[in-house]
Design a protein around this motif. Structure first.
Motif, PDB file in Angstrom:
ATOM      1  N   UNK A 130      55.165  35.437  52.005  1.00 56.05           N
ATOM      2  CA  UNK A 130      55.023  36.273  50.810  1.00 56.05           C
ATOM      3  C   UNK A 130      53.684  35.970  50.159  1.00 56.05           C
ATOM      4  N   UNK A 131      53.225  36.894  49.339  1.00 58.39           N
ATOM      5  CA  UNK A 131      51.980  36.725  48.593  1.00 58.39           C
ATOM      6  C   UNK A 131      52.227  37.079  47.141  1.00 58.39           C
ATOM      7  N   UNK A 132      51.761  36.225  46.233  1.00 60.39           N
ATOM      8  CA  UNK A 132      51.772  36.518  44.804  1.00 60.39           C
ATOM      9  C   UNK A 132      50.316  36.628  44.367  1.00 60.39           C
ATOM     10  N   UNK A 133      49.906  37.827  43.968  1.00 57.28           N
ATOM     11  CA  UNK A 133      48.500  38.088  43.663  1.00 57.28           C
ATOM     12  C   UNK A 133      48.377  38.965  42.415  1.00 57.28           C
ATOM     13  N   UNK A 134      47.249  38.846  41.741  1.00 63.15           N
ATOM     14  CA  UNK A 134      46.964  39.691  40.582  1.00 63.15           C
ATOM     15  C   UNK A 134      46.047  40.845  40.962  1.00 63.15           C
ATOM     16  N   UNK A 135      46.032  41.165  42.226  1.00 62.91           N
ATOM     17  CA  UNK A 135      45.189  42.254  42.717  1.00 62.91           C
ATOM     18  C   UNK A 135      46.051  43.264  43.471  1.00 62.91           C
ATOM     19  N   UNK A 136      46.287  44.452  42.909  1.00 64.39           N
ATOM     20  CA  UNK A 136      47.096  45.467  43.603  1.00 64.39           C
ATOM     21  C   UNK A 136      46.518  45.892  44.949  1.00 64.39           C
ATOM     22  N   UNK A 137      45.219  45.620  45.164  1.00 61.16           N
ATOM     23  CA  UNK A 137      44.576  45.956  46.428  1.00 61.16           C
ATOM     24  C   UNK A 137      44.317  44.698  47.273  1.00 61.16           C
ATOM     25  N   UNK A 138      45.128  43.682  47.101  1.00 65.30           N
ATOM     26  CA  UNK A 138      44.911  42.403  47.768  1.00 65.30           C
ATOM     27  C   UNK A 138      44.752  42.554  49.273  1.00 65.30           C
ATOM     28  N   UNK A 139      43.695  41.955  49.812  1.00 68.68           N
ATOM     29  CA  UNK A 139      43.441  42.021  51.252  1.00 68.68           C
ATOM     30  C   UNK A 139      44.581  41.404  52.053  1.00 68.68           C
ATOM     31  N   UNK A 140      45.212  40.387  51.497  1.00 71.95           N
ATOM     32  CA  UNK A 140      46.243  39.659  52.231  1.00 71.95           C
ATOM     33  C   UNK A 140      47.620  40.330  52.171  1.00 71.95           C
ATOM     34  N   UNK A 141      47.742  41.398  51.400  1.00 71.43           N
ATOM     35  CA  UNK A 141      49.053  42.036  51.225  1.00 71.43           C
ATOM     36  C   UNK A 141      49.632  42.512  52.546  1.00 71.43           C
TER      37      UNK A 141
END
Length: 325
Positions: free
Chosen positions: A170-181
């Protein structure tokens, strides 16, 4: 020497945290009250951004519950602020839920020393992230990457290695366009917008990640049977404050006097579970312990994962005899 192409890629990084926030464009021209108003006004939007990700967050909770129930470990992996928040969440599970590192553990780029002092270049080492997973993760473990930007190489390396090994990610990010998503099973993308101080992810992005981790770990631990209602029945009473809290909790749960709760807690050698069952079912501690042994914690027991209600019901039924058909 940093590769110019890498620098260009970072300049062109699509991330709200790197954009200028028009609400704080003149931040340095404000007085203290004006700054506080701007900062807190922006912070007030964070909870809604986290709430918008309730669906994938609940999905991740189920994955974590299944893993820990099966004897596996949930691993947080992060760098900088994200990694420090992960460490904070993991270590605080011990006094609250009597959890240990075999259940949830956190890994910070640069090692434990990076919690207090920045380790130069640690977050840019994807091989170190991969090596961490190779050394620390076993079959059935879960790997959760935390990266405000959604691109941190250390986290990328860890997640890639986890996927290679067939581990849930899973990934928790503050970027809706996260490269790792696209590289994880469950992306949790928190749209908090630009920071009050451009790029300072210790602010809204950090707050959003902390709220997400609070919900993730708390709901996971509750599902694992560590509470009775909203009371912490697995708390470790390691100091006078916690002993007092434990007695107060027994009073709140049972309606018994503080003196009676303290007496039964002492008879149970400070263990809250048998003391709670003994008080609720009005039996001695030995009988309560036997009932709990028959009805241990079970995340699949809907409505009573802790087994407290089931144990009390069994004791009461035994005292009253089986109900007539």
């Amino acid at each position: 020497m940093t590769d110019p192409d890498d620098v260009t890629a970072l300049v062109d990084l699509a991330s709200p945290t790197e954009e200028r926030n028009p609400a704080s464009a003149e931040l340095d021209a404000l007085d203290a009250r004006g700054m506080v108003d701007v900062i807190l006004s922006e912070d007030a939007t964070v909870a809604a951004a986290v709430q918008a990700q309730a669906g994938p967050l609940a999905e991740l909770i189920e994955v974590c519950v299944a893993a820990i129930s099966g004897g596996h470990t949930v691993h947080y992996v992060g760098a900088g602020t994200s990694g420090r928040l992960a460490v904070l969440d993991a270590v605080e599970l011990a006094p609250t839920f009597n959890a240990d590192e075999s259940m949830v553990t956190a890994h910070l780029a640069g090692g434990p020393g990076a919690f207090l002092t920045a380790v130069e270049g640690a977050e840019d080492d994807s091989d170190a992230g991969a090596d961490l997973v190779a050394r620390s993760c076993g079959s059935g473990d879960v790997v959760i990457g935390l990266a405000a930007s959604g691109r941190t190489p250390f986290v990328r390396g860890a997640l890639a290695e986890a996927r290679e090994r067939g581990l849930p990610t899973a990934l928790i990010s503050a970027n809706p366009q996260a490269q790792l998503a696209s590289a994880v099973d469950i992306p949790i993308l928190l749209d908090v917008g630009p920071e009050v101080v451009t790029g300072s992810t210790r602010m809204k992005a950090g707050t959003a990640q902390k709220l997400t981790l609070n919900a993730l770990s708390t709901a996971t631990m509750v599902r694992l049977g560590t509470t009775f209602g909203n009371l912490m029945i697995d708390v470790r009473p390691t100091n006078a404050k916690l002993v007092g809290r434990t007695v107060r909790m027994l009073v709140q749960a049972t309606g018994q006097s503080a003196e009676r709760a303290a007496e039964v807690l002492e008879a149970a050698d400070g263990s809250v579970r048998p003391a709670l069952v003994a008080l609720l079912a009005e039996v001695d501690v030995a009988a309560a312990e036997a009932a709990l042994a028959e009805h241990p914690r079970d995340a699949q027991r809907v409505g009573d994962p802790a087994g407290i209600r089931t144990a009390v019901a069994a004791l009461r039924e035994g005292a009253d005899g089986p109900a007539e058909a």
